[in-house]
Design an enzyme around this catalytic site. Structure first.
Site, mmCIF file in Angstrom:
data_model
loop_
_atom_site.group_PDB
_atom_site.id
_atom_site.type_symbol
_atom_site.label_atom_id
_atom_site.label_comp_id
_atom_site.label_asym_id
_atom_site.label_seq_id
_atom_site.Cartn_x
_atom_site.Cartn_y
_atom_site.Cartn_z
ATOM 1 N N ALA A 45 0.818 -1.220 0.000
ATOM 2 C CA ALA A 45 0.000 0.000 0.000
ATOM 3 C C ALA A 45 0.850 1.269 0.000
ATOM 4 O O ALA A 45 0.411 2.313 -0.461
ATOM 5 C CB ALA A 45 -0.920 -0.008 1.215
ATOM 6 N N ILE A 148 -13.299 -14.119 -4.060
ATOM 7 C CA ILE A 148 -12.914 -14.097 -5.482
ATOM 8 C C ILE A 148 -12.883 -12.636 -5.954
ATOM 9 O O ILE A 148 -13.890 -11.943 -5.806
ATOM 10 C CB ILE A 148 -13.923 -14.879 -6.358
ATOM 11 C CG1 ILE A 148 -14.151 -16.289 -5.819
ATOM 12 C CG2 ILE A 148 -13.480 -14.904 -7.809
ATOM 13 C CD1 ILE A 148 -15.243 -17.061 -6.569
ATOM 14 N N GLY A 199 -22.044 -21.353 9.624
ATOM 15 C CA GLY A 199 -21.904 -19.893 9.489
ATOM 16 C C GLY A 199 -21.893 -19.412 8.045
ATOM 17 O O GLY A 199 -21.504 -18.281 7.782
ATOM 18 N N LYS A 217 -26.165 -10.044 -5.655
ATOM 19 C CA LYS A 217 -24.829 -10.114 -6.259
ATOM 20 C C LYS A 217 -24.905 -10.012 -7.784
ATOM 21 O O LYS A 217 -24.094 -9.348 -8.421
ATOM 22 C CB LYS A 217 -24.140 -11.416 -5.839
ATOM 23 C CG LYS A 217 -23.876 -11.486 -4.328
ATOM 24 C CD LYS A 217 -23.554 -12.901 -3.868
ATOM 25 C CE LYS A 217 -23.301 -12.983 -2.372
ATOM 26 N NZ LYS A 217 -23.265 -14.364 -1.864
HETATM 27 N N1 HSE Z 1 -24.811 -16.429 2.546
HETATM 28 C C1 HSE Z 1 -23.830 -16.132 1.568
HETATM 29 C C2 HSE Z 1 -23.495 -17.447 0.834
HETATM 30 C C3 HSE Z 1 -22.613 -15.555 2.239
HETATM 31 O O1 HSE Z 1 -23.905 -18.513 1.294
HETATM 32 O O2 HSE Z 1 -22.871 -17.381 -0.204
HETATM 33 C C4 HSE Z 1 -21.682 -14.821 1.316
HETATM 34 O O3 HSE Z 1 -22.293 -13.749 0.660
#
Ligand code: HSE
Length: 448
Positions: A45, A148, A199, A217
């Site tokens: 940086a 990614i 998680g 997304k």
């Molecule tokens: N809940 C999302 C997934 C987490 O399972 O891809 C990442 O955006």
């Protein structure tokens, strides 16, 4: 002899000060990566980067992460309004108060990094306009496909290309569920519960399984690819809850895998922007992306097809993108705000009004599973309707009826047809006295 060389990049300037909003999975990962790789990051940086202030409602979590010596607050606005903070990193998620915090940070002249796909997909146009006005950067690499660097690839690496289409597995939880169903024959709810425990899932897991997270997304990818404003409300979204083990098995028999894909494609009439279960040939690399992994295929006119693969969720993979955004900002802090990489890849005054197509206008091939009486002439009735609607059949399977049953599953694969025409034909088929209930329809893409 190499002293000067080694010293170059070691900054004598004050460290850049980071304010973290949220110390959950990604916040914790970000603090850990910044600390562990501090020296390398600073060499890249040109400045040291220091987490100076953090907002969390869970002070115990800060302690667990070893961050209790940080300046901490329970009120995220304290961080956003702190004059010492250069970059605000928003890792709270959700629409509100994330939006108010980001807008306030921009108003205060701070750069922002966010992993919040919902926020960018829904309010990105407004946020970027304000950032432009204030001459600050809002970076969001972690919002799509976790670790990614797909935003950088589409926005910068492929900037020579006319992007033709993008197709991606951009929700790890959904991909994990489909993989476990196919490989182990596990039940949907059972796998979802495991994804939550691990998680991966969103706070509200319907966002994962109903495709809303992937639609956030995809909306972002579509704008970056085609230079149109973000239009989340126009993204067609269908989840994976109706996929049955039979469909997974029939797809495999036909040489296909079912994946939950986000697809955006530029056509002559407009842009297709859709998230739905999709059958793709098993031989494609992306068909073999399993578990929680993500992958995005981008087809550019000059480069051809390119594939990006990696962890789409998790603490350090997502932190990898967050920290890369911080490094980008630190490098660009002193640059002319009018000559930076535009937020949506195209210059703000060059965004196009290309329409996002209604799902009836998209063109794709179809897998149909039709339940029908096991009697002569049924198939002829179905194929006559298809023929009259100008729909060509590519492949066909009829299953043996179960012992004592008088109904069978008829599986058809069609050639590409407009969705509106397919729906009309399907309504007529469903209305036949010889068919039972609604047919299952899964879109099929060759991704060739
Ligand atoms: N809940 C999302 C997934 C987490 O399972 O891809 C990442 O955006």
């Amino acid at each position: 002899m190499f002293d000067a060389l080694f010293k170059r990049g070691k900054s004598t300037m004050n460290p850049v000060k980071i304010g973290l909003l949220g110390l959950g999975t990604v916040g914790g990962g970000t603090a850990t990566v910044l600390e562990r790789n501090a020296e390398e990051i600073s060499r890249r940086a040109g400045r040291d980067i220091q987490v100076d202030f953090a907002a969390t409602l869970d002070l115990q979590q800060a302690k667990k992460l070893g961050l209790d010596s940080l300046r901490l607050t329970e009120d995220a606005f304290d961080v956003v309004n702190d004059p010492d903070i250069d970059i605000v990193v928003e890792l709270i998620g959700g629409y509100s108060p994330a939006k108010e915090l980001v807008m306030q940070a921009i108003d205060n002249g701070k750069h922002v990094v966010t992993a919040n796909k919902a926020l960018i997909a829904m309010h990105g146009n407004e946020i970027f306009a304000k950032a432009q006005e204030k001459g600050v950067i809002v970076a969001f690499e972690a919002a799509v496909a976790g670790g990614i660097p797909i935003i950088k690839a589409v926005r910068e690496g492929l900037s020579a290309n006319r992007i033709e289409w993008i197709a991606g597995i951009i929700n790890g939880t959904g991909n994990f569920i489909l993989t476990e169903m196919r490989e182990k024959g596990r039940a949907f709810d059972d796998v979802l519960a495991e994804a939550q425990e691990l998680g991966y899932a969103e706070a509200d897991p319907t966002f994962d399984v109903e495709g809303i997270d992937a639609a956030h997304k995809l909306t972002i990818l579509s704008s970056l690819a085609f230079g149109v404003p973000l239009q989340f409300s126009k993204t067609f979204t269908e989840g994976i809850t109706k996929i049955t083990p039979e469909d997974v098995e029939y797809a495999a028999e036909l040489g296909y895998a079912i994946k939950h894909l986000g697809i955006t494609r530029q056509t002559e009439k407009g842009i297709e922007q859709r998230v739905h279960p999709t059958m793709i040939p098993k031989s494609r690399l992306i068909a073999n992306v399993n578990g929680v992994m993500n992958a995005v295929l981008v087809k550019g006119d000059a480069v051809g097809a390119t594939l990006y693969y990696g962890a789409g969720a998790g603490d350090e993979p997502t932190a990898s993108s967050v920290v890369a955004d911080i490094v980008d900002i630190v490098r660009a802090m002193t640059s002319d705000p009018n000559n930076r990489v535009p937020h949506l890849a195209f210059q703000p005054d060059q965004l196009a009004e290309t329409p996002i197509l209604d799902v009836d206008e998209i063109t794709t091939a179809y897998y149909l599973r039709i339940c029908a009486l096991d009697q002569p002439g049924v198939l002829a009735e179905i194929t006559t309707i298809m023929g009259n609607s100008n729909i060509s059949i590519e492949a066909f399977i009829q299953k043996e009826p179960a012992e004592g049953a008088d109904q069978v599953d008829i599986i058809l694969l069609t050639q590409r047809v407009k969705e509106g025409d397919m729906n009309q034909a399907l309504s007529r088929i469903e209305a036949l006295p010889v068919t039972c209930g609604s047919a299952t329809k899964i879109r099929v893409e060759s991704l060739a």
